[in-house]
Write an enzyme that holds these catalytic residues in place. Structure first.
Site, mmCIF file in Angstrom:
data_model
loop_
_atom_site.group_PDB
_atom_site.id
_atom_site.type_symbol
_atom_site.label_atom_id
_atom_site.label_comp_id
_atom_site.label_asym_id
_atom_site.label_seq_id
_atom_site.Cartn_x
_atom_site.Cartn_y
_atom_site.Cartn_z
ATOM 1 N N GLU A 74 0.892 -1.175 -0.038
ATOM 2 C CA GLU A 74 -0.087 -0.009 0.022
ATOM 3 C C GLU A 74 0.975 1.252 -0.147
ATOM 4 O OE1 GLU A 74 -2.001 -0.745 3.697
ATOM 5 O OE2 GLU A 74 -2.581 -2.781 2.913
ATOM 6 N N GLU A 116 -3.888 -6.985 3.383
ATOM 7 C CA GLU A 116 -2.654 -7.494 3.769
ATOM 8 C C GLU A 116 -2.754 -8.789 3.444
ATOM 9 O OE1 GLU A 116 -4.337 -5.396 5.701
ATOM 10 O OE2 GLU A 116 -2.920 -3.534 5.685
ATOM 11 N N GLN A 158 2.077 -1.971 6.114
ATOM 12 C CA GLN A 158 2.376 -0.576 6.476
ATOM 13 C C GLN A 158 2.626 -0.278 7.812
ATOM 14 O OE1 GLN A 158 -1.033 2.583 5.299
ATOM 15 N NE2 GLN A 158 0.313 2.339 3.528
ATOM 16 N N HIS A 200 -0.388 2.232 15.501
ATOM 17 C CA HIS A 200 0.905 2.640 14.739
ATOM 18 C C HIS A 200 1.986 2.626 15.581
ATOM 19 C CE1 HIS A 200 -2.753 4.404 12.964
ATOM 20 N NE2 HIS A 200 -2.089 4.219 11.871
ATOM 21 N N TYR A 245 -0.790 -4.176 11.555
ATOM 22 C CA TYR A 245 -1.754 -4.501 10.321
ATOM 23 C C TYR A 245 -1.130 -5.861 9.712
ATOM 24 C CZ TYR A 245 -3.416 0.108 11.175
ATOM 25 O OH TYR A 245 -3.836 1.078 11.992
ATOM 26 N N LEU A 283 -5.732 -2.604 -0.782
ATOM 27 C CA LEU A 283 -5.729 -2.458 0.610
ATOM 28 C C LEU A 283 -6.231 -3.906 1.252
ATOM 29 C CD1 LEU A 283 -5.270 -1.026 3.389
ATOM 30 C CD2 LEU A 283 -7.133 0.408 2.629
#
Ligand SMILES: Cc1ncc(C[n+]2csc(CCOP(=O)(O)OP(=O)(O)O)c2C)c(N)n1
Ligand SMILES: [Mg+2]
Length: 751
Positions: free
Chosen positions: A436, A467, A489, A538, A493, A465
């Protein structure tokens, strides 16, 4: 029916009905019949092929019966059969034997029919050796019972339903992409990929994701030559698929073309499969072949079908036996008499019985060393040599224009990885970089910036998008002979696609004794310390899910020069040994420039010129030591490295000499380096940014204990928590103050 086992009931039913089949209507006894002629008017199935496919169907049935008696006798270990699904023999016949196939566990007749296209194949023996887990079984060498064969282009599947579909889509993608790039692939240039699966499996998100990916790729006009074959028996173990569901879901799913056939009708199946295969091959677009079949003898030998189906329902299915359907066809065409049908059936029974009697005499696997030999082969010297090779001058000029990175001064981690990827693209013509946002944007953090422009969208490209599909693309490309570098990313994920790594990627060499491999370097941006931004997803700092995958290599570079060298090592290991590598890049260090003071540039690194790569080589499982302090060893990795170095400097100011070991590889751990550095001080503090439970520190301390290390040990880790947004994040992560405190506690502790 009640006094008979399911296998006896099915066996008897077939024989009773076969004996009384009506003879050929037109010219009874007027043989010989032209075997080259269609077996039915208007069909493309010839009499000769129908007879050959009948043999595949009979072979399949008797293998299933053999699986039951082998099990009962204590010799066999697998009873999931393919009986009732024998229409899939026609699908094999409609394809070419070099078309890569990823099969449902009920595609036994496909396997036999494909083998019949290849001289020298011995598929009955193959399957029987699988049932008894013989060490000389040709695909898994006694490690599993799967349909797979290198010479038959059958890639073995796992037991995880639908998990092979993302790879099948990747294989289809790779066939045409290899041709476009002019690189050698394992498959012929005009091959198509075929994959089969059950009706319940069609609902799995892995299947729907893969089919969606195939459709989306084809929708863009890109080649996607994949044939999906749904073997619809209306059941997933005991759960019924709503009537009409598969057709309702897939008959109108443009641009995928839908074909269907009744699994009792061999000629109809063959004609539909031919049309579907021809569509996929000529249009290079996906098709869905829906076969209506029945499932005989329950889900598996252990499944008491009567607990969820009436005996009347079960018996009624016997009338839909595809073997009876083919027998009717052959007798009706004058190719066999009913007595010859029975003779053929019984001859196949004797043949399978003789092979089974032989199979049980074969040796089984007897040692862990033998079992694990194909898991993750490593040839470090060869890898080192390959890692030291750069692309030629022309390729490097394409990669860097007139400005090679070795002349560009000191670089950040992100820039070093970017340059190393460019060098890799220059060095490996079959390498692909995708994920991505990696193409046009150049990655969320700019790590792949400029690569798409310089190497073209054929080699560096954006994916959709999903995985699972990204990893599936990598799996398919790898098994086809390409060298995929997919990007996930964020670490968080990876988790929703993790089985593609665990179940599919890491197990392939094991379950194919190295005959298939999926070299792959999965780049993952991860770990914490985004200054409060991004929240948990994140900043995910959990790696346990990777560390326990057998054979998987997990690299965590902390600085630019290590990153470039370790990436070269991973790529070479993937290319030479088929290694599956996860390259975990600490996001917080991507753009870090300084180490001790603002402006010191202490975390920037020069980029090594190719003539230095041999000296700069970082083998898998070797750490890096900073300093030679004799009081304390800080064992760490990733973000912990610069933090520990700063702590070490502050400790030095108080007269405490600390050394820092950067593990660099979380799997396999650099145990030799660890023991040496631990013994050097007798005081080990593990600085682990992953969690206290399941984190890296557990493995480090265990490795020390296993080796008999007798010194002091402490650890500072992240808290067992998800990571909150904002400044609260600091309360669950390792801090430099925390490291300092743990260090002084450890030093103060009595020896
Ligand atoms: C991901 C996953 N979940 C559950 C299972 C257990 N399981 C094995 S086969 C099966 C049913 C599959 O039904 P279907 O796809 O219709 O194939 P069939 O056996 O009917 O041919 C289930 C639930 C599994 N193997 N994999
Ligand atoms: Mg089913």
């Amino acid at each position: 029916m009640s006094e008979h086992s399911p296998e006896e009931a099915l066996d008897h039913y077939f024989l009773d009905r076969a004996r009384t089949l009506p003879p050929a209507a037109s010219a009874p006894g007027a043989r010989p019949v032209d075997r080259a002629a269609p077996v039915l008017p208007g069909s493309q199935l010839t009499g000769g092929l129908a007879l050959a496919l009948f043999d595949a169907q009979l072979g399949n049935r008797h293998l299933d019966l053999a699986a039951r008696y082998l099990r009962a006798a204590g010799h066999g270990f697998y009873t999931i059969g393919s009986s009732g699904h024998e229409a899939n023999a026609a699908v094999a016949a409609a394809l070419r034997p070099a078309d890569p196939a990823l099969l449902h566990y009920r595609s036994g007749a496909f396997y036999l029919a494909r083998a019949a296209q290849v001289p020298g194949a011995d598929p009955l023996r193959d399957v029987l050796l699988g049932l008894v887990t013989a060490a000389d079984e040709p695909i898994a060498g006694g490690r599993h019972k799967v349909f797979g064969h290198a010479g038959l282009a059958v890639i073995p599947q796992t037991s995880t339903i639908a998990s092979h579909l993302p790879r099948a889509v990747g294989v289809a993608f790779a066939i045409d992409r290899a041709r476009k790039l002019g690189v050698t692939s394992r498959w012929p240039r005009d091959a198509i990929a075929v994959t089969s699966f059950g009706d319940a499996s069609a609902n799995h998100s892995t299947a729907t994701g893969a089919i969606n990916t195939a459709c989306q790729v084809a929708y863009q006009g890109l080649p996607m030559p994949v044939l999906f074959v749904c073997e619809d028996n209306g059941l997933g173990i005991s759960v019924r698929t709503p009537a009409g569901w598969i057709a309702a879901t897939y008959s109108s799913r443009p641009p995928m073309r839908y074909f269907s056939a009744d699994g009792t009708d061999l000629a109809g199946c063959y004609d539909a499969a031919l049309a579907a295969a021809d569509y996929v091959r000529t249009k290079r677009a996906p098709a869905f072949l829906h076969l209506s079949v029945v499932r005989f003898m329950a889900h598996a030998g252990s499944d008491a079908e009567v607990s969820y189906r009436s005996s009347g329902e079960i018996t009624a299915d016997y009338e839909r036996d595809p073997l009876l359907g083919t027998a009717r066809l052959l007798v009706g065409a004058g190719l066999l008499t009913p007595a010859e049908v029975v003779d053929r059936y019984e001859a196949m029974r004797r043949r399978v019985r003789a092979l089974a009697d032989d199979a049980i005499t074969h040796r089984r696997l007897t040692s862990s060393a033998e079992i694990t030999a194909p898991l993750a082969p490593r040839h470090p010297d060869h890898v080192a040599r390959r890692a030291a090779q750069a692309g030629d001058d022309k390729a490097r000029t394409q990669a860097f224009g007139g400005r090679p990175p070795e002349a560009a001064g000191h670089l950040t981690l992100a820039d070093s990885i970017n340059r190393a990827l460019a060098d890799a693209l220059a060095s490996y013509p079959h390498l692909l970089v995708f994920g991505e946002d990696v193409g046009r944007k150049g990655g969320v953090y700019g790590v792949t910036r400029g690569l798409g422009r310089r190497f073209g969208a054929g080699r560096v490209f954006d994916t959709l998008l999903d995985e699972q599909s990204i990893l599936g693309l990598g799996l398919g490309a790898g098994v086809s002979g390409l060298l995929p570098v997919p990007e996930i990313q964020y670490l968080a994920y990876l988790h929703n696609a993790e089985d593609q790594l665990r179940g599919e990627a890491a197990s392939l060499q094991f379950f194919s004794i190295g005959q298939f491999r999926n070299p792959m370097v999965v780049r993952v941006a991860g770990l914490a310390y985004q200054k409060g931004f991004g929240g948990h997803f994140h900043n995910d700092n959990a790696v346990a899910v990777l560390r326990d995958i057998p054979g998987l290599v997990v690299a965590v570079p902390a600085r630019g020069d290590d990153a470039a060298a370790m990436l070269r090592t991973c790529l070479a290991a993937a290319d030479i040994d088929g290694s599956v590598c996860v390259f975990l890049e600490p996001i917080a260090l991507y753009h870090t420039r300084d180490l001790h003071e603002p402006g010191d540039g202490g975390w920037l690194c020069p980029y090594a010129a190719p003539d230095l790569w041999a000296d700069a080589h970082v083998p898998i499982g070797r750490g890096r030591t900073y300093g030679d302090g004799s009081h304390l060893t800080l064992v760490t990795f990733g973000n912990g490295v610069p933090m520990s170095l700063r702590v070490a400097r502050r400790l030095a100011e108080t007269g405490i000499g600390a050394r820092v070991l950067d593990l660099r590889w979380l799997a396999p751990l650099p145990v030799e380096d660890l023991l040496r550095e631990a013994d050097a001080t007798g005081r080990v503090l593990v600085v682990d940014e992953t969690r206290r439970s399941g984190g890296v520190s557990e493995a480090v301390i265990t490795a020390l204990a296993d080796a008999g290390y007798g010194g002091r040990i402490g650890r500072v880790t992240a808290i067992d928590s998800f990571i909150p947004l904002g400044t609260a994040a600091a309360h669950v992560l390792v801090s430099e103050a925390g490291i300092e405190k743990a260090a002084s506690d450890l030093l103060a502790r009595a020896p």
